[in-house]
Enzyme design. Structure first.
Site, PDB file in Angstrom:
ATOM      1  N   HIS A   9       0.975  -1.113  -0.081  1.00 44.00           N
ATOM      2  CA  HIS A   9       0.149   0.091  -0.046  1.00 44.00           C
ATOM      3  C   HIS A   9       0.698   1.232  -0.005  1.00 44.00           C
ATOM      4  O   HIS A   9       1.992   1.346   0.167  1.00 44.00           O
ATOM      5  CB  HIS A   9      -0.817   0.162   1.227  1.00 44.00           C
ATOM      6  CG  HIS A   9      -1.960  -1.114   1.196  1.00 44.00           C
ATOM      7  ND1 HIS A   9      -3.391  -0.680   1.459  1.00 44.00           N
ATOM      8  CD2 HIS A   9      -1.812  -2.441   1.060  1.00 44.00           C
ATOM      9  CE1 HIS A   9      -4.111  -1.813   1.480  1.00 44.00           C
ATOM     10  NE2 HIS A   9      -3.305  -2.739   1.056  1.00 44.00           N
TER      11      HIS A   9
ATOM     12  N   GLU B 183       3.331  -0.643   3.968  1.00 38.06           N
ATOM     13  CA  GLU B 183       3.022   0.831   3.509  1.00 38.06           C
ATOM     14  C   GLU B 183       4.298   1.445   2.931  1.00 38.06           C
ATOM     15  O   GLU B 183       5.222   1.568   3.858  1.00 38.06           O
ATOM     16  CB  GLU B 183       2.437   1.530   4.533  1.00 38.06           C
ATOM     17  CG  GLU B 183       1.191   1.040   5.144  1.00 38.06           C
ATOM     18  CD  GLU B 183      -0.130   1.516   4.214  1.00 38.06           C
ATOM     19  OE1 GLU B 183      -0.185   2.521   3.202  1.00 38.06           O
ATOM     20  OE2 GLU B 183      -1.183   0.878   4.519  1.00 38.06           O
TER      21      GLU B 183
END
Length: 365
Positions: free
Chosen positions: A115, A206
């Site tokens: 992500h 992330e």
């Protein structure tokens, strides 16, 4: 057989990084001994994107543009999976169902989904309740130690994630990792679904504060993540693996195989080939193999760190009294931890009375 299969998923920056990863693996095979051994002993599945609609919808992106997280139906796919803690009322989307079918039909052991919007390795659980310790702001899985190891493996092999610097002054992550629930509560996430129902350890990576960085920065993102990606994939060879067979040497599917002291709410079972895979850190464990209707078999194993050898410890189980295959078994998609929480609450009054009785007797004596 018994090749462990990791799975890697992505969004935006991750999409580009994984394309570089594919190129790196195929061009290094036969030239780089470590990559060659990794590919000879590991089945690697890579999904370039789970949400092509959202990717194409991003026409004029900026760093914080979030329209791309929704599919054509306006649904956030990482809030769309069945949840182990709450009733997820969202209609399952075609993309979600396709991934669920994929997870069901393969024996994935380790995975990551990529992500953007932060720089941290986040691990399960994303959701939780009193059973998993959310009163302390943390939702702990039975394999919390393994998840912390996996997150740190990525973080400390990344160019800067391990520093723990957030994207703004309000956000810091010690060692560059976080328990998902401790960061923010999330219902219907893929990482919890994969762990509970897919028997696959997944973390969320992330990878960039800016969700849509300029194209000229993408090469640097690849360099920052290259070593971490390869080292993370190697962790699929942690722990123990093996096969459960009957008296004729035939594989027994749906046998429950778990390490004592860390049972899963949806018991981990052998696949159609009788194979099982348990990610465990080095140490001594008792492995419990159970064929429903027959006596369990216990074996003590001393697990080394075999990631450098690209092969987990092998421990098979043979049930000489078994000659029939157990019926297929699957866990319902209901909020399993919600039911466990209710059961725990139901016995609390009895436990309180029991403690009170013991204290009273002690005083009287």
């Amino acid at each position: 057989r018994l090749k462990r299969k990791p799975m890697l998923l992505l969004q935006t920056v991750g999409r580009e990084i994984l394309l570089h990863l594919i190129d790196h693996l195929v061009t290094s095979y036969g030239r780089d001994p470590a990559i060659t051994r990794l590919l000879n002993n590991t089945r690697i599945h890579i999904m370039p994107t789970m949400n092509p609609d959202g990717f194409e919808a991003t026409v004029v992106p900026d760093c914080y543009y979030s329209r791309g997280r929704y599919n054509k139906n306006g649904e956030d796919l990482n809030r769309n999976f069945p949840d182990a803690f709450e009733n997820n009322s969202n209609l399952i989307q075609p993309e979600t169902q396709a991934v669920m079918n994929w997870i069901k039909n393969e024996t994935f052991v380790l995975s990551a989904n990529l992500h953007g919007g932060a720089l941290v390795a986040s691990y399960t659980f994303d959701n939780g309740n009193s059973v998993t310790g959310t009163s302390n702001g943390y939702s702990r899985s039975p394999d919390d130690d393994v998840f912390i190891h996996l997150a740190k493996t990525y973080s400390f092999n990344h160019a800067s994630m391990y520093k723990g610097t957030g994207c703004d002054s309000r956000q810091t992550f010690p060692d560059g990792i976080t328990n998902g629930y401790s960061w923010y509560q999330l219902e219907g996430g893929m990482q919890d679904y994969n762990y509970v129902w897919g028997q696959c350890f997944e973390i969320t990576l992330e990878l960039s504060c800016c969700k849509y960085p300029p194209a000229e920065q993408l090469e640097k993102f690849w360099r920052d993540n290259k070593v971490a990606l390869v080292e993370y994939i190697k962790q699929v060879h942690l722990g123990v693996k093996g096969q459960v067979t009957d008296k004729n040497g035939n594989p027994i599917p749906n046998a429950i195989v778990e390490a004592k002291g860390r049972p899963h709410i949806c018991p981990y079972r052998t696949n159609e080939h009788g194979e099982y895979f348990l990610l465990l850190l080095p140490g001594k464990y008792v492995i419990n193999a159970t064929v429903p209707g027959f006596r369990s078999m216990l074996k003590t194993v001393d697990i080394p760190d075999n990631t450098a050898n690209f092969s987990a410890l092998k421990q098979d189980f043979s049930f000489p009294e078994v000659s029939v295959k157990p019926r297929p078994a699957s866990c319902p998609r209901t909020p399993l931890y919600q039911e466990l929480e209710r059961s725990s609450a139901a016995v609390k009054p009895t436990l309180h009375i029991l403690v009170l009785a013991i204290v009273t007797i002690s005083i009287l004596k």
